[in-house]
Design a protein around this motif. Structure first.
Motif, mmCIF file in Angstrom:
data_model
loop_
_atom_site.group_PDB
_atom_site.id
_atom_site.type_symbol
_atom_site.label_atom_id
_atom_site.label_comp_id
_atom_site.label_asym_id
_atom_site.label_seq_id
_atom_site.Cartn_x
_atom_site.Cartn_y
_atom_site.Cartn_z
ATOM 1 N N ALA A 127 35.483 32.012 48.883
ATOM 2 C CA ALA A 127 36.637 32.378 48.057
ATOM 3 C C ALA A 127 36.465 33.711 47.337
ATOM 4 N N ALA A 128 35.249 34.243 47.268
ATOM 5 C CA ALA A 128 34.986 35.421 46.431
ATOM 6 C C ALA A 128 35.867 36.613 46.786
ATOM 7 N N ASP A 129 35.879 37.018 48.039
ATOM 8 C CA ASP A 129 36.678 38.177 48.434
ATOM 9 C C ASP A 129 38.178 37.921 48.316
ATOM 10 N N PRO A 130 38.698 36.772 48.788
ATOM 11 C CA PRO A 130 40.132 36.514 48.623
ATOM 12 C C PRO A 130 40.571 36.471 47.158
ATOM 13 N N VAL A 131 39.756 35.893 46.290
ATOM 14 C CA VAL A 131 40.099 35.870 44.868
ATOM 15 C C VAL A 131 40.209 37.297 44.330
ATOM 16 N N GLY A 132 39.225 38.128 44.639
ATOM 17 C CA GLY A 132 39.259 39.507 44.167
ATOM 18 C C GLY A 132 40.502 40.238 44.633
ATOM 19 N N ARG A 133 40.856 40.064 45.896
ATOM 20 C CA ARG A 133 42.048 40.745 46.417
ATOM 21 C C ARG A 133 43.317 40.242 45.732
ATOM 22 N N LEU A 134 43.406 38.936 45.489
ATOM 23 C CA LEU A 134 44.611 38.369 44.892
ATOM 24 C C LEU A 134 44.827 38.818 43.454
ATOM 25 N N VAL A 135 43.745 38.998 42.704
ATOM 26 C CA VAL A 135 43.896 39.339 41.286
ATOM 27 C C VAL A 135 43.967 40.841 41.044
ATOM 28 N N ALA A 136 43.791 41.653 42.082
ATOM 29 C CA ALA A 136 43.696 43.106 41.896
ATOM 30 C C ALA A 136 44.873 43.664 41.108
ATOM 31 N N ALA A 137 46.079 43.254 41.447
ATOM 32 C CA ALA A 137 47.256 43.792 40.778
ATOM 33 C C ALA A 137 47.435 43.227 39.370
ATOM 34 N N GLN A 138 46.707 42.179 39.047
ATOM 35 C CA GLN A 138 46.812 41.530 37.734
ATOM 36 C C GLN A 138 45.486 41.563 36.983
ATOM 37 N N ALA A 139 44.633 42.526 37.308
ATOM 38 C CA ALA A 139 43.267 42.541 36.779
ATOM 39 C C ALA A 139 43.224 42.646 35.265
ATOM 40 N N HIS A 140 44.278 43.177 34.661
ATOM 41 C CA HIS A 140 44.298 43.316 33.199
ATOM 42 C C HIS A 140 44.353 41.966 32.485
ATOM 43 N N ARG A 141 44.741 40.910 33.212
ATOM 44 C CA ARG A 141 44.844 39.593 32.559
ATOM 45 C C ARG A 141 44.003 38.527 33.256
ATOM 46 N N VAL A 142 42.928 38.978 33.902
ATOM 47 C CA VAL A 142 42.042 38.061 34.615
ATOM 48 C C VAL A 142 40.600 38.326 34.222
ATOM 49 N N LEU A 143 39.862 37.245 34.001
ATOM 50 C CA LEU A 143 38.410 37.307 33.850
ATOM 51 C C LEU A 143 37.808 36.559 35.029
ATOM 52 N N LEU A 144 36.872 37.195 35.726
ATOM 53 C CA LEU A 144 36.197 36.589 36.861
ATOM 54 C C LEU A 144 34.763 36.233 36.499
ATOM 55 N N ALA A 159 38.233 43.127 44.097
ATOM 56 C CA ALA A 159 39.394 43.516 43.291
ATOM 57 C C ALA A 159 39.527 45.030 43.217
ATOM 58 N N MET A 160 38.415 45.706 43.009
ATOM 59 C CA MET A 160 38.456 47.160 42.910
ATOM 60 C C MET A 160 38.796 47.788 44.266
ATOM 61 N N THR A 161 38.241 47.263 45.336
ATOM 62 C CA THR A 161 38.542 47.773 46.674
ATOM 63 C C THR A 161 40.011 47.581 47.019
ATOM 64 N N ALA A 162 40.608 46.505 46.490
ATOM 65 C CA ALA A 162 42.014 46.220 46.752
ATOM 66 C C ALA A 162 42.959 47.031 45.873
ATOM 67 N N GLY A 163 42.409 47.910 45.031
ATOM 68 C CA GLY A 163 43.249 48.821 44.272
ATOM 69 C C GLY A 163 43.497 48.468 42.824
ATOM 70 N N ALA A 164 42.689 47.586 42.241
ATOM 71 C CA ALA A 164 42.864 47.262 40.828
ATOM 72 C C ALA A 164 42.761 48.521 39.973
#
Length: 266
Positions: A127-144, A159-164
């Protein structure tokens, strides 16, 4: 309150500490009697309904690659079904959870509750990579976070690779916490400060077996470098009050309604 002048991550913009983090959402006694379980859509909705800004949850991956909010790696505890989450397809899981408050995927959680801050524990390796990709656009309100440092870092990198536009907030895994506790116990403050580098929160139990994890010294060191300290899982009202008086910044609790009442009454 944190005296450090270090800038806070936007994850904490919902207000000043102390914070209440709804552990797997909120399941009231009435909801539980109706079959609602933790980490369900209904549990997250109830946390939102009572005014809890932070929801702590867990991430697993279904057989067809969908990230779902689920604590255990199988269905046994919440439904009596022995299958592992990784063996069940999304439509099957939705059917199984239909009488237990409803399944909620990570994507649904982020879309349905746009004002909620999510504290996500990556439970499954896949789940690590899919979670990071999913939260990228909402990274300001997510703690991993994750008990595994490797999973935690992979999710952050994804998340960063996905453009956060900002790195998600983060809390350390077990190995880092162990190093930190040892450094604090032996009085080696520089080592403790290094262990906290790059972290936004330190999420810990008060004790781990015979070992006291939370101490006044640990609190002082964390606060000095701008790191919040959140304690899990605190369900007793007297314990909540004691920890708040001690100066912790957050309570991770199954009784988010009770904790919110205490915090608001201070």
């Amino acid at each position: 309150m944190i005296p450090s002048s270090a800038p806070r991550h936007p994850y904490f913009a919902a207000g000043d500490p102390p914070r209440v983090l709804a552990h797997r959402g909120l399941v009231t006694a009435e909801a539980a009697s109706a079959g609602v379980v933790d980490n369900s859509f209904a549990a997250v909705a109830e946390a939102h309904a009572v005014g809890l800004a932070y929801v702590e949850s867990d991430c697993h991956l279904t057989a067809d690659g969908v990230v779902v909010l689920f604590h255990d790696d199988d269905l046994a505890r919440v439904t009596g079904d022995p299958r592992r989450i990784a063996e069940v397809r999304l439509h099957e899981l939705e059917e199984v959870m239909s009488d237990h408050g409803g399944l909620i995927t990570l994507e649904q959680a982020l879309e349905a509750f746009p004002d909620t801050r999510f504290n996500l524990d990556v439970k499954a390796e896949a789940a690590a990579d899919p979670v990071g990709r999913l939260v990228a656009a909402q990274a300001h309100r997510v703690l991993l976070t994750s008990f595994s440092e490797e999973r935690r870092r992979r999710a952050l990198d994804a998340a960063m690779t996905a453009g956060a536009s900002v790195r998600p907030a983060t809390s350390p895994g077990s190995a880092t916490v162990a190093r930190l506790v040892a450094a604090v116990a032996t009085g080696v403050a520089p080592v403790a400060r290094r262990a906290l580098r790059g972290l936004d929160a330190l999420q810990i139990p008060e004790r781990q077996g015979p070992v006291r994890v939370l101490t006044p010294r640990l609190l002082r060191i964390a606060h000095a470098v701008g790191v919040e300290v959140h304690v899990w899982t605190v369900n007793d009202r007297d314990d909540m009050m004691r920890l708040l008086e001690m100066g912790v910044d957050g309570l991770v609790t199954d009784r988010g309604d009770v904790a919110l009442e205490l915090v608001n009454g201070r």
